[in-house]
Design a protein around this motif. Structure first.
Motif, PDB file in Angstrom:
ATOM      1  N   ALA A 155       0.830  -1.211   0.000  1.00 22.05           N
ATOM      2  CA  ALA A 155       0.000   0.000   0.000  1.00 22.05           C
ATOM      3  C   ALA A 155       0.861   1.256   0.000  1.00 22.05           C
ATOM      4  O   ALA A 155       0.554   2.238  -0.695  1.00 22.05           O
ATOM      5  CB  ALA A 155      -0.938  -0.017   1.211  1.00 22.05           C
ATOM      6  N   ALA A 156       1.954   1.232   0.775  1.00 19.42           N
ATOM      7  CA  ALA A 156       2.840   2.397   0.848  1.00 19.42           C
ATOM      8  C   ALA A 156       3.523   2.679  -0.479  1.00 19.42           C
ATOM      9  O   ALA A 156       3.919   3.821  -0.744  1.00 19.42           O
ATOM     10  CB  ALA A 156       3.891   2.184   1.938  1.00 19.42           C
ATOM     11  N   LEU A 157       3.638   1.671  -1.323  1.00 16.09           N
ATOM     12  CA  LEU A 157       4.227   1.854  -2.645  1.00 16.09           C
ATOM     13  C   LEU A 157       3.227   2.448  -3.641  1.00 16.09           C
ATOM     14  O   LEU A 157       3.536   2.576  -4.828  1.00 16.09           O
ATOM     15  CB  LEU A 157       4.751   0.511  -3.181  1.00 16.09           C
ATOM     16  N   GLY A 158       2.037   2.792  -3.160  1.00 16.82           N
ATOM     17  CA  GLY A 158       1.040   3.432  -4.012  1.00 16.82           C
ATOM     18  C   GLY A 158      -0.089   2.531  -4.449  1.00 16.82           C
ATOM     19  O   GLY A 158      -0.896   2.930  -5.299  1.00 16.82           O
ATOM     20  N   ASN A 159      -0.155   1.327  -3.869  1.00 20.49           N
ATOM     21  CA  ASN A 159      -1.188   0.369  -4.256  1.00 20.49           C
ATOM     22  C   ASN A 159      -2.348   0.405  -3.260  1.00 20.49           C
ATOM     23  O   ASN A 159      -2.454  -0.441  -2.357  1.00 20.49           O
ATOM     24  CB  ASN A 159      -0.584  -1.036  -4.349  1.00 20.49           C
ATOM     25  N   ALA A 160      -3.201   1.410  -3.438  1.00 21.59           N
ATOM     26  CA  ALA A 160      -4.348   1.580  -2.550  1.00 21.59           C
ATOM     27  C   ALA A 160      -5.240   0.348  -2.616  1.00 21.59           C
ATOM     28  O   ALA A 160      -5.458  -0.232  -3.676  1.00 21.59           O
ATOM     29  CB  ALA A 160      -5.144   2.829  -2.952  1.00 21.59           C
TER      30      ALA A 160
ATOM     31  N   CYS B 111       5.249  -9.072 -13.139  1.00 19.22           N
ATOM     32  CA  CYS B 111       4.239  -8.171 -13.741  1.00 19.22           C
ATOM     33  C   CYS B 111       3.757  -7.252 -12.632  1.00 19.22           C
ATOM     34  O   CYS B 111       2.570  -7.208 -12.293  1.00 19.22           O
ATOM     35  CB  CYS B 111       3.071  -8.957 -14.333  1.00 19.22           C
ATOM     36  N   ALA B 112       4.674  -6.515 -12.054  1.00 23.60           N
ATOM     37  CA  ALA B 112       4.443  -5.847 -10.784  1.00 23.60           C
ATOM     38  C   ALA B 112       3.331  -4.810 -10.839  1.00 23.60           C
ATOM     39  O   ALA B 112       3.171  -4.071 -11.821  1.00 23.60           O
ATOM     40  CB  ALA B 112       5.728  -5.182 -10.304  1.00 23.60           C
TER      41      ALA B 112
ATOM     42  N   GLN C 234       8.171   1.130 -14.090  1.00 21.30           N
ATOM     43  CA  GLN C 234       8.340  -0.320 -14.156  1.00 21.30           C
ATOM     44  C   GLN C 234       7.054  -1.082 -13.821  1.00 21.30           C
ATOM     45  O   GLN C 234       7.041  -2.313 -13.890  1.00 21.30           O
ATOM     46  CB  GLN C 234       9.454  -0.755 -13.199  1.00 21.30           C
ATOM     47  N   ALA C 235       5.992  -0.380 -13.488  1.00 17.45           N
ATOM     48  CA  ALA C 235       4.732  -1.046 -13.141  1.00 17.45           C
ATOM     49  C   ALA C 235       4.089  -1.632 -14.398  1.00 17.45           C
ATOM     50  O   ALA C 235       4.088  -1.018 -15.464  1.00 17.45           O
ATOM     51  CB  ALA C 235       3.777  -0.066 -12.483  1.00 17.45           C
ATOM     52  N   VAL C 236       3.537  -2.824 -14.265  1.00 13.14           N
ATOM     53  CA  VAL C 236       2.878  -3.501 -15.384  1.00 13.14           C
ATOM     54  C   VAL C 236       1.363  -3.421 -15.250  1.00 13.14           C
ATOM     55  O   VAL C 236       0.653  -3.237 -16.233  1.00 13.14           O
ATOM     56  CB  VAL C 236       3.340  -4.976 -15.468  1.00 13.14           C
ATOM     57  N   VAL C 237       0.864  -3.561 -14.004  1.00 21.78           N
ATOM     58  CA  VAL C 237      -0.585  -3.474 -13.776  1.00 21.78           C
ATOM     59  C   VAL C 237      -0.871  -2.396 -12.746  1.00 21.78           C
ATOM     60  O   VAL C 237      -0.013  -2.041 -11.935  1.00 21.78           O
ATOM     61  CB  VAL C 237      -1.174  -4.831 -13.313  1.00 21.78           C
ATOM     62  N   ASP C 238      -2.110  -1.891 -12.791  1.00 25.48           N
ATOM     63  CA  ASP C 238      -2.525  -0.909 -11.792  1.00 25.48           C
ATOM     64  C   ASP C 238      -3.120  -1.624 -10.575  1.00 25.48           C
ATOM     65  O   ASP C 238      -3.103  -2.851 -10.480  1.00 25.48           O
ATOM     66  CB  ASP C 238      -3.484   0.119 -12.398  1.00 25.48           C
ATOM     67  N   GLN C 239      -3.688  -0.840  -9.658  1.00 23.76           N
ATOM     68  CA  GLN C 239      -4.192  -1.413  -8.409  1.00 23.76           C
ATOM     69  C   GLN C 239      -5.387  -2.333  -8.614  1.00 23.76           C
ATOM     70  O   GLN C 239      -5.719  -3.121  -7.724  1.00 23.76           O
ATOM     71  CB  GLN C 239      -4.570  -0.292  -7.437  1.00 23.76           C
TER      72      GLN C 239
ATOM     73  N   ALA D  11      -9.085 -10.205  -6.985  1.00 29.70           N
ATOM     74  CA  ALA D  11      -9.237  -9.873  -8.405  1.00 29.70           C
ATOM     75  C   ALA D  11     -10.638 -10.205  -8.893  1.00 29.70           C
ATOM     76  O   ALA D  11     -11.273  -9.414  -9.606  1.00 29.70           O
ATOM     77  CB  ALA D  11      -8.208 -10.631  -9.230  1.00 29.70           C
ATOM     78  N   ALA D  12     -11.155 -11.377  -8.521  1.00 31.54           N
ATOM     79  CA  ALA D  12     -12.497 -11.767  -8.940  1.00 31.54           C
ATOM     80  C   ALA D  12     -13.537 -10.785  -8.433  1.00 31.54           C
ATOM     81  O   ALA D  12     -14.466 -10.411  -9.173  1.00 31.54           O
ATOM     82  CB  ALA D  12     -12.805 -13.178  -8.441  1.00 31.54           C
ATOM     83  N   ALA D  13     -13.376 -10.353  -7.193  1.00 29.82           N
ATOM     84  CA  ALA D  13     -14.321  -9.373  -6.640  1.00 29.82           C
ATOM     85  C   ALA D  13     -14.266  -8.066  -7.415  1.00 29.82           C
ATOM     86  O   ALA D  13     -15.314  -7.455  -7.708  1.00 29.82           O
ATOM     87  CB  ALA D  13     -14.008  -9.138  -5.162  1.00 29.82           C
ATOM     88  N   MET D  14     -13.076  -7.612  -7.785  1.00 27.19           N
ATOM     89  CA  MET D  14     -12.943  -6.365  -8.545  1.00 27.19           C
ATOM     90  C   MET D  14     -13.513  -6.511  -9.949  1.00 27.19           C
ATOM     91  O   MET D  14     -14.171  -5.600 -10.466  1.00 27.19           O
ATOM     92  CB  MET D  14     -11.479  -5.939  -8.592  1.00 27.19           C
TER      93      MET D  14
END
Length: 538
Positions: free
Chosen positions: A112-117, A478-479, A485-490, A527-530
């Motif tokens: 989360a601290a790396l920006g992944n809310a 696929c961080a 360097q990010a591949v996917v968003d939150q 992921a399924a919930a999102m």
């Protein structure tokens, strides 16, 4: 080349492993959406999958295991490291060591601290609990009634009790739940088993879902590339029984092929570093330089001891009488060595003064062999396997050919960071301190490996280079994140394209402090919930 679509589905999931099987069950659960689940390997019919000690039989299996190797590792004496990965329904959850560990709360707070809310500890805990059917029942930290069976080993073991007593003499508290209020301590693992039988993601999630009319599961179907309509993922091309087939996704394509094959498929489909793809003649769809980068893995260092009493699994497996005894124990009581697999207990502690939380993990096995999954030694033996929990070294996985049948090049880059080398030496010294405790004196008769002649820091580090191996926890390629360097968003959507997500261990920005099967299942649950939330709001 164009590939004609033979079927259309709302969602296509590539990979039916820990994450993919979970996604297939959850996305088809409400009956509203049609789901195609593709698995490169066969169904999970082998009895060695379902018998926990069958781990040794699947470690090198030519069909159920991808049997990958790293490139020669500079810091590991130039060795190519063997990387087993599951290749069947359930993926690596069908061939792993069955240990249920989530990691530390701090791991997810770091995400989360790396920006992944939305990926902090309190955000992910409900998905761990939702997946779980813990034999101890529900609590503040555990779920009951979920698909994934989590069980206690049950009977104590004389050698494991001595190890626990030895650790306590070093100031480590006994911990009966590594997934509870705190991870630090020593005790028995919980396993993903039910009544002595492995509970893989295929058993947990797919077995109850197979009869659904809206879930189609295709085995022996290896994805070769993603199909796009402009910048939108529209389907997948896959090879099955020697024939090239295609399928269309009306809503989304979801990659759940794991830390090795998810970045491979992205690169084969034109998503990755532009210069790397151009050198291979792969047409560029989206420049994402982080694809295949950020590889992290736990490096396993195995100390092997000869045991003074015939109480180990080596002894059980040495002759027909012993094999018959443990076979009957499993058949009538669903207990004993056949129901446990390899490792019975663990220890989480700190060896660096600056570490605020445990920085190493032990797996204790009442069995010994030249390497994990090999035939046991012909004498009573046990193994202290120790690994650094949060390595600083970073590696990569990249394709080196346009041929999807060729494995990508794996470069873990073990021990590249100074901190990793310091912890390797400190962990080995800690293991020896534990082995030398009064509680273990009646049990451990000799150190077989590394051996007493390996004494200095330099020699211990060289031992790590000569014998260190993966403990099968690759992540990060696929961080998830916000940087270059990010591949996917939150929400696990691949950046720069639409209709495409990655939902497996490859999205971890940093490696969790422990085994990765439970976190991979949690990622798929979330992921399924999102995905379903996005579909409802569309």
């Amino acid at each position: 080349m164009s590939t004609q679509a033979e079927s259309t589905h709302d969602y296509i999931i590539i990979g039916a492993g820990s994450a993919g099987a979970t996604l297939g069950a959850r996305l088809s659960e409400n009956g509203r959406y049609s789901v195609l689940l593709l698995e490169a390997g066969p169904a999970d019919r082998s009895p060695w999958i379902h018998l926990p000690i069958g781990y040794g039989k699947t470690m090198f299996h030519p069909v159920l295991n991808w049997r990958l190797y790293s490139e020669p590792e500079v810091e590991m004496a130039g060795r190519r490291i063997y990387w087993p990965r599951g290749r069947c329904l359930g993926g690596s959850s069908s061939i792993n060591g069955l240990i249920y560990i989530r990691g530390q709360a701090e791991d997810y707070e770091r995400w989360a601290a790396l920006g992944n809310a939305g990926w902090g500890w309190r955000d992910v805990l409900p998905y761990f609990m939702r997946s779980e059917d813990n034999a101890r029942g529900s609590s503040d930290y555990h779920g009951a009634g979920g698909p994934l069976a989590v069980s206690d080993i049950g009977a104590s073991h004389e050698l494991m009790e001595a190890i626990i007593a030895g650790a306590q003499s070093l100031g480590v508290a006994r911990n009966d739940d590594f997934n509870g209020a705190q991870q630090e301590g020593v005790g028995y693992f919980q396993l993903t088993t039910r009544r002595g039988i492995r509970c893989s993601s295929a058993t947990a999630y797919l077995r109850p879902a197979r009869a659904r009319h809206n879930l189609r599961i295709e085995t022996d179907a290896q994805a070769t590339r993603l199909l796009f309509s402009g910048s939108r993922a529209s389907g997948v091309e896959y090879r099955q029984h020697g024939k090239l087939r295609g399928a269309t996704a009306a809503r989304e394509v979801i990659l759940a092929a794991g830390a090795v094959h998810s970045p491979q498929l992205l690169e084969l489909s034109g998503i990755g570093d532009a210069s790397r793809l151009a050198a291979l003649g792969i047409p560029l769809l989206r420049h994402l330089p982080g694809v295949g980068e950020n590889l992290q893995d736990h490096l396993q260092l195995r100390l092997i001891y000869k045991v003074a009493k015939p109480i180990t699994t080596n002894d059980d497996l040495r002759n027909l009488v012993g094999k018959a005894r443990i076979g009957l124990q499993w058949l009538f009581k669903r207990s004993g060595p056949l129901a446990i697999g390899i490792n019975q207990g663990g220890l989480f502690t700190r060896v660096l003064a600056e570490s605020a939380t445990p920085d190493i993990q032990f797996h204790f096995g009442t069995i010994s062999a030249e390497m994990a999954g090999a035939d046991p030694h012909p004498w009573s033996g046990c193994t202290f396997s120790v690994c650094q929990l949060r390595p600083e070294s970073r590696g990569s996985i990249h394709v080196h050919s346009r041929d999807p049948a060729l494995a990508p090049q794996i470069r873990p880059n073990y021990l590249a960071a100074e901190t990793d080398r310091r912890i390797a030496v400190a962990a080995l010294r800690y293991a020896r301190r534990l082995a030398a405790t009064v509680a273990l004196a009646p049990y451990l008769s000799a150190e077989y490996r590394p051996g007493p002649e390996v004494a200095s820091d330099e020699q211990l580090l060289q031992f790590a280079r000569d014998y260190g191996a993966t403990i099968f926890h690759p992540v990060g390629t696929c961080a998830m994140g916000n940087g270059e360097q990010a591949v996917v968003d939150q929400r696990l959507r691949v950046r720069g394209v639409s209709g495409l997500r990655v939902a497996d261990a490859s999205i971890m920005p940093t490696l969790v402090s422990g085994n990765t099967n439970a976190p991979a299942i949690m990622i798929a649950e979330k992921a399924a919930a999102m995905i379903l939330e996005d579909a409802a709001g569309a």
